[in-house]
Scaffold this motif. Sequence first.
Motif, PDB file in Angstrom:
ATOM      1  N   SER A  80      43.267 -18.829   0.777  1.00  0.00           N
ATOM      2  CA  SER A  80      43.047 -19.128  -0.639  1.00  0.00           C
ATOM      3  C   SER A  80      42.819 -17.812  -1.373  1.00  0.00           C
ATOM      4  O   SER A  80      42.802 -16.744  -0.757  1.00  0.00           O
ATOM      5  N   GLU A  81      42.617 -17.874  -2.661  1.00  0.00           N
ATOM      6  CA  GLU A  81      42.347 -16.674  -3.449  1.00  0.00           C
ATOM      7  C   GLU A  81      41.027 -16.011  -3.021  1.00  0.00           C
ATOM      8  O   GLU A  81      40.831 -14.826  -3.225  1.00  0.00           O
ATOM      9  N   GLU A  82      40.126 -16.774  -2.410  1.00  0.00           N
ATOM     10  CA  GLU A  82      38.832 -16.245  -1.970  1.00  0.00           C
ATOM     11  C   GLU A  82      38.842 -15.705  -0.547  1.00  0.00           C
ATOM     12  O   GLU A  82      37.858 -15.145  -0.073  1.00  0.00           O
ATOM     13  N   THR A  83      39.943 -15.883   0.163  1.00  0.00           N
ATOM     14  CA  THR A  83      40.038 -15.422   1.545  1.00  0.00           C
ATOM     15  C   THR A  83      40.031 -13.896   1.598  1.00  0.00           C
ATOM     16  O   THR A  83      40.809 -13.249   0.909  1.00  0.00           O
ATOM     17  N   GLU A  84      39.131 -13.340   2.400  1.00  0.00           N
ATOM     18  CA  GLU A  84      39.104 -11.888   2.613  1.00  0.00           C
ATOM     19  C   GLU A  84      39.820 -11.588   3.924  1.00  0.00           C
ATOM     20  O   GLU A  84      39.551 -12.217   4.940  1.00  0.00           O
ATOM     21  N   TRP A  85      40.724 -10.633   3.894  1.00  0.00           N
ATOM     22  CA  TRP A  85      41.526 -10.310   5.068  1.00  0.00           C
ATOM     23  C   TRP A  85      41.524  -8.808   5.319  1.00  0.00           C
ATOM     24  O   TRP A  85      41.164  -8.024   4.445  1.00  0.00           O
ATOM     25  N   THR A 129      48.258 -13.121  -0.536  1.00  0.00           N
ATOM     26  CA  THR A 129      49.436 -12.268  -0.415  1.00  0.00           C
ATOM     27  C   THR A 129      49.019 -10.837  -0.073  1.00  0.00           C
ATOM     28  O   THR A 129      47.942 -10.380  -0.453  1.00  0.00           O
ATOM     29  N   ILE A 130      49.879 -10.168   0.660  1.00  0.00           N
ATOM     30  CA  ILE A 130      49.671  -8.760   1.015  1.00  0.00           C
ATOM     31  C   ILE A 130      50.970  -8.019   0.704  1.00  0.00           C
ATOM     32  O   ILE A 130      52.039  -8.421   1.160  1.00  0.00           O
ATOM     33  N   SER A 131      50.868  -6.943  -0.049  1.00  0.00           N
ATOM     34  CA  SER A 131      52.035  -6.097  -0.291  1.00  0.00           C
ATOM     35  C   SER A 131      52.287  -5.245   0.944  1.00  0.00           C
ATOM     36  O   SER A 131      51.377  -4.617   1.478  1.00  0.00           O
ATOM     37  N   THR A 132      53.527  -5.239   1.407  1.00  0.00           N
ATOM     38  CA  THR A 132      53.880  -4.420   2.568  1.00  0.00           C
ATOM     39  C   THR A 132      54.528  -3.108   2.138  1.00  0.00           C
ATOM     40  O   THR A 132      54.965  -2.336   2.975  1.00  0.00           O
ATOM     41  N   ILE A 166      46.641  -9.278  11.344  1.00  0.00           N
ATOM     42  CA  ILE A 166      45.931  -9.733  10.157  1.00  0.00           C
ATOM     43  C   ILE A 166      44.778 -10.610  10.620  1.00  0.00           C
ATOM     44  O   ILE A 166      44.974 -11.551  11.394  1.00  0.00           O
ATOM     45  N   SER A 167      43.567 -10.304  10.130  1.00  0.00           N
ATOM     46  CA  SER A 167      42.383 -11.095  10.474  1.00  0.00           C
ATOM     47  C   SER A 167      41.760 -11.671   9.214  1.00  0.00           C
ATOM     48  O   SER A 167      41.750 -11.035   8.159  1.00  0.00           O
ATOM     49  N   ASP A 168      41.195 -12.869   9.346  1.00  0.00           N
ATOM     50  CA  ASP A 168      40.475 -13.533   8.263  1.00  0.00           C
ATOM     51  C   ASP A 168      39.013 -13.105   8.339  1.00  0.00           C
ATOM     52  O   ASP A 168      38.263 -13.573   9.182  1.00  0.00           O
ATOM     53  N   ILE A 169      38.607 -12.186   7.475  1.00  0.00           N
ATOM     54  CA  ILE A 169      37.242 -11.658   7.482  1.00  0.00           C
ATOM     55  C   ILE A 169      36.256 -12.684   6.942  1.00  0.00           C
ATOM     56  O   ILE A 169      35.084 -12.686   7.304  1.00  0.00           O
ATOM     57  N   THR A 170      36.714 -13.587   6.082  1.00  0.00           N
ATOM     58  CA  THR A 170      35.849 -14.622   5.522  1.00  0.00           C
ATOM     59  C   THR A 170      35.195 -15.414   6.648  1.00  0.00           C
ATOM     60  O   THR A 170      34.006 -15.701   6.602  1.00  0.00           O
TER      61      THR A 170
END
Length: 75
Positions: free
Chosen positions: A20-25, A42-45, A55-59
């Motif tokens: 989601s928009e609140e997900t920290e990665w 989204t992540i810009s490559t 990629i890890s979900d820090i949240t």
Amino acid sequence: LTPFPNPIASSDDLILKGASEETEWELRDASGSIIKTGFGNTISTHGLSSGAYLISDITLLDKGLRSRPSTVIIK
């Protein structure tokens, strides 16, 4: 988190399914060094070298939960 598309070109945006928009990665290279961190789905490559990244979900980690990192391949 499920990265899409995978593999991806180094000039495209990676979409994180399940985020989601609140997900920290965080994005790590093959040696484990943190390359990027951020929030959202989204992540810009742009500017990333070809290779495998994690990629890890820090949240989830902040809540004391573990998440298995997802692998993405940059072409």
